[in-house]
Motif scaffolding. Structure first.
Motif, PDB file in Angstrom:
ATOM      1  N   ALA A  79      -5.122 -27.091 -11.210  1.00 19.64           N
ATOM      2  CA  ALA A  79      -6.030 -27.078 -12.253  1.00 19.64           C
ATOM      3  C   ALA A  79      -6.379 -25.516 -12.077  1.00 19.64           C
ATOM      4  O   ALA A  79      -6.502 -24.271 -12.851  1.00 19.64           O
ATOM      5  CB  ALA A  79      -6.405 -27.497 -13.144  1.00 19.64           C
ATOM      6  N   LEU A  80      -7.815 -25.530 -11.573  1.00 18.29           N
ATOM      7  CA  LEU A  80      -8.228 -24.459 -11.419  1.00 18.29           C
ATOM      8  C   LEU A  80      -7.276 -23.225 -10.218  1.00 18.29           C
ATOM      9  O   LEU A  80      -8.169 -21.749 -10.513  1.00 18.29           O
ATOM     10  CB  LEU A  80      -9.473 -25.020 -10.616  1.00 18.29           C
ATOM     11  CG  LEU A  80      -9.995 -26.144 -10.513  1.00 18.29           C
ATOM     12  CD1 LEU A  80     -11.695 -26.151  -9.995  1.00 18.29           C
ATOM     13  CD2 LEU A  80     -11.201 -25.088 -12.142  1.00 18.29           C
ATOM     14  N   LEU A  81      -6.799 -23.838  -9.429  1.00 16.97           N
ATOM     15  CA  LEU A  81      -5.667 -22.067  -8.576  1.00 16.97           C
ATOM     16  C   LEU A  81      -5.387 -21.625  -9.943  1.00 16.97           C
ATOM     17  O   LEU A  81      -4.522 -20.780  -9.992  1.00 16.97           O
ATOM     18  CB  LEU A  81      -5.135 -22.620  -7.782  1.00 16.97           C
ATOM     19  CG  LEU A  81      -5.975 -22.892  -6.511  1.00 16.97           C
ATOM     20  CD1 LEU A  81      -5.203 -23.875  -5.481  1.00 16.97           C
ATOM     21  CD2 LEU A  81      -6.760 -21.784  -6.005  1.00 16.97           C
ATOM     22  N   ASP A  82      -4.438 -22.190 -10.825  1.00 12.70           N
ATOM     23  CA  ASP A  82      -3.632 -21.904 -11.894  1.00 12.70           C
ATOM     24  C   ASP A  82      -4.528 -20.735 -12.839  1.00 12.70           C
ATOM     25  O   ASP A  82      -4.054 -19.865 -13.813  1.00 12.70           O
ATOM     26  CB  ASP A  82      -2.318 -22.799 -12.177  1.00 12.70           C
ATOM     27  CG  ASP A  82      -1.883 -22.964 -11.683  1.00 12.70           C
ATOM     28  OD1 ASP A  82      -1.188 -22.415 -10.323  1.00 12.70           O
ATOM     29  OD2 ASP A  82      -0.835 -24.269 -11.593  1.00 12.70           O
ATOM     30  N   VAL A  83      -5.676 -21.603 -13.340  1.00 12.67           N
ATOM     31  CA  VAL A  83      -6.288 -20.710 -14.226  1.00 12.67           C
ATOM     32  C   VAL A  83      -7.297 -19.551 -13.487  1.00 12.67           C
ATOM     33  O   VAL A  83      -7.659 -18.902 -14.295  1.00 12.67           O
ATOM     34  CB  VAL A  83      -6.701 -22.195 -15.197  1.00 12.67           C
ATOM     35  CG1 VAL A  83      -7.488 -21.151 -16.588  1.00 12.67           C
ATOM     36  CG2 VAL A  83      -5.912 -22.770 -16.152  1.00 12.67           C
ATOM     37  N   ALA A  84      -7.909 -20.135 -13.168  1.00 12.30           N
ATOM     38  CA  ALA A  84      -9.430 -19.548 -12.739  1.00 12.30           C
ATOM     39  C   ALA A  84      -9.248 -18.762 -11.559  1.00 12.30           C
ATOM     40  O   ALA A  84      -9.744 -18.074 -11.646  1.00 12.30           O
ATOM     41  CB  ALA A  84     -10.539 -20.138 -12.565  1.00 12.30           C
ATOM     42  N   GLY A  85      -8.275 -18.870 -10.250  1.00 19.89           N
ATOM     43  CA  GLY A  85      -7.787 -18.205  -9.270  1.00 19.89           C
ATOM     44  C   GLY A  85      -8.766 -19.462  -8.683  1.00 19.89           C
ATOM     45  O   GLY A  85      -8.855 -19.984  -8.328  1.00 19.89           O
ATOM     46  N   LEU A  86      -8.282 -18.476  -7.256  1.00 19.30           N
ATOM     47  CA  LEU A  86      -9.071 -18.647  -6.345  1.00 19.30           C
ATOM     48  C   LEU A  86     -10.509 -19.135  -6.154  1.00 19.30           C
ATOM     49  O   LEU A  86     -11.023 -19.664  -5.704  1.00 19.30           O
ATOM     50  CB  LEU A  86      -9.244 -18.235  -5.007  1.00 19.30           C
ATOM     51  CG  LEU A  86      -8.990 -18.094  -3.998  1.00 19.30           C
ATOM     52  CD1 LEU A  86      -9.029 -19.872  -3.167  1.00 19.30           C
ATOM     53  CD2 LEU A  86      -8.996 -17.353  -2.565  1.00 19.30           C
ATOM     54  N   SER A  87     -11.938 -18.134  -6.623  1.00 18.29           N
ATOM     55  CA  SER A  87     -13.236 -17.977  -7.223  1.00 18.29           C
ATOM     56  C   SER A  87     -13.686 -19.236  -7.389  1.00 18.29           C
ATOM     57  O   SER A  87     -14.172 -20.036  -6.925  1.00 18.29           O
ATOM     58  CB  SER A  87     -13.911 -16.650  -7.482  1.00 18.29           C
ATOM     59  OG  SER A  87     -12.745 -17.130  -8.710  1.00 18.29           O
ATOM     60  N   ALA A  88     -12.878 -20.026  -7.758  1.00 18.21           N
ATOM     61  CA  ALA A  88     -13.473 -20.996  -9.017  1.00 18.21           C
ATOM     62  C   ALA A  88     -13.624 -21.954  -8.238  1.00 18.21           C
ATOM     63  O   ALA A  88     -14.379 -23.306  -8.128  1.00 18.21           O
ATOM     64  CB  ALA A  88     -12.801 -21.339  -9.929  1.00 18.21           C
ATOM     65  N   ALA A  89     -12.025 -22.546  -7.257  1.00 21.34           N
ATOM     66  CA  ALA A  89     -11.855 -23.330  -6.744  1.00 21.34           C
ATOM     67  C   ALA A  89     -13.004 -23.347  -5.222  1.00 21.34           C
ATOM     68  O   ALA A  89     -13.288 -24.347  -4.416  1.00 21.34           O
ATOM     69  CB  ALA A  89     -10.428 -23.434  -5.813  1.00 21.34           C
ATOM     70  N   VAL A  90     -13.493 -22.213  -4.829  1.00 24.22           N
ATOM     71  CA  VAL A  90     -14.300 -22.514  -4.071  1.00 24.22           C
ATOM     72  C   VAL A  90     -15.726 -22.149  -3.907  1.00 24.22           C
ATOM     73  O   VAL A  90     -16.460 -22.878  -3.412  1.00 24.22           O
ATOM     74  CB  VAL A  90     -14.145 -20.832  -3.364  1.00 24.22           C
ATOM     75  CG1 VAL A  90     -16.009 -20.270  -2.176  1.00 24.22           C
ATOM     76  CG2 VAL A  90     -13.092 -20.512  -2.438  1.00 24.22           C
ATOM     77  N   ALA A  91     -16.365 -22.030  -5.663  1.00 27.04           N
ATOM     78  CA  ALA A  91     -17.162 -22.365  -6.231  1.00 27.04           C
ATOM     79  C   ALA A  91     -17.360 -24.397  -6.294  1.00 27.04           C
ATOM     80  O   ALA A  91     -18.815 -24.418  -6.063  1.00 27.04           O
ATOM     81  CB  ALA A  91     -17.832 -21.232  -7.513  1.00 27.04           C
ATOM     82  N   LEU A  92     -16.312 -24.690  -6.803  1.00 24.39           N
ATOM     83  CA  LEU A  92     -16.556 -25.841  -6.903  1.00 24.39           C
ATOM     84  C   LEU A  92     -16.458 -26.718  -5.533  1.00 24.39           C
ATOM     85  O   LEU A  92     -17.496 -27.572  -5.504  1.00 24.39           O
ATOM     86  CB  LEU A  92     -15.363 -26.545  -7.817  1.00 24.39           C
ATOM     87  CG  LEU A  92     -15.172 -27.854  -7.649  1.00 24.39           C
ATOM     88  CD1 LEU A  92     -16.286 -28.679  -8.667  1.00 24.39           C
ATOM     89  CD2 LEU A  92     -13.654 -27.538  -7.888  1.00 24.39           C
ATOM     90  N   ALA A  93     -15.915 -26.587  -4.397  1.00 25.28           N
ATOM     91  CA  ALA A  93     -16.261 -26.735  -3.363  1.00 25.28           C
ATOM     92  C   ALA A  93     -17.533 -27.080  -2.961  1.00 25.28           C
ATOM     93  O   ALA A  93     -17.995 -27.643  -2.083  1.00 25.28           O
ATOM     94  CB  ALA A  93     -15.101 -26.296  -2.557  1.00 25.28           C
TER      95      ALA A  93
END
Length: 94
Positions: free
Chosen positions: A12-26
């Motif tokens: 969901a994060l990769l499709d909607v917000a891109g890689l930066s949201a996934a990195v921020a969540l991690a």
């Protein structure tokens, strides 16, 4: 559980917000895990206080505490404070 949550939210994060949201969540998850680890280590390294020491500390604090008899107007041997009323004739300003 945290790993499961990250794996479930990854598409969901990769499709909607891109890689930066996934990195921020991690990064947030890693910081939270590090904080929890530090708290657990600090809690385990604190020395255990025996119950007798706690009782002694409470008793000593109780002995040092001053008793204020003015706080209890209904105590034995004390008169009730007067209610405010009219000014006395001797103190009235003419």
């Amino acid at each position: 559980m945290l790993l499961f949550l990250l794996l479930a939210l990854q598409p969901a994060l990769l499709d909607v917000a891109g890689l930066s949201a996934a990195v921020a969540l991690a990064a947030t998850a890693a910081a939270g895990a590090a904080f929890v680890a530090c708290v657990l280590l600090a809690a385990r390294s604190a020395p255990a206080v025996p119950p007798t020491r706690v009782r002694t500390a409470l008793r000593d604090r109780n002995r040092r505490t001053a008793f204020l008899p003015q706080r209890d107007p209904d105590a034995a041997g004390r008169q009730r404070p007067r209610a405010p009323g009219r000014a006395l004739p001797a103190t009235a300003v003419a």
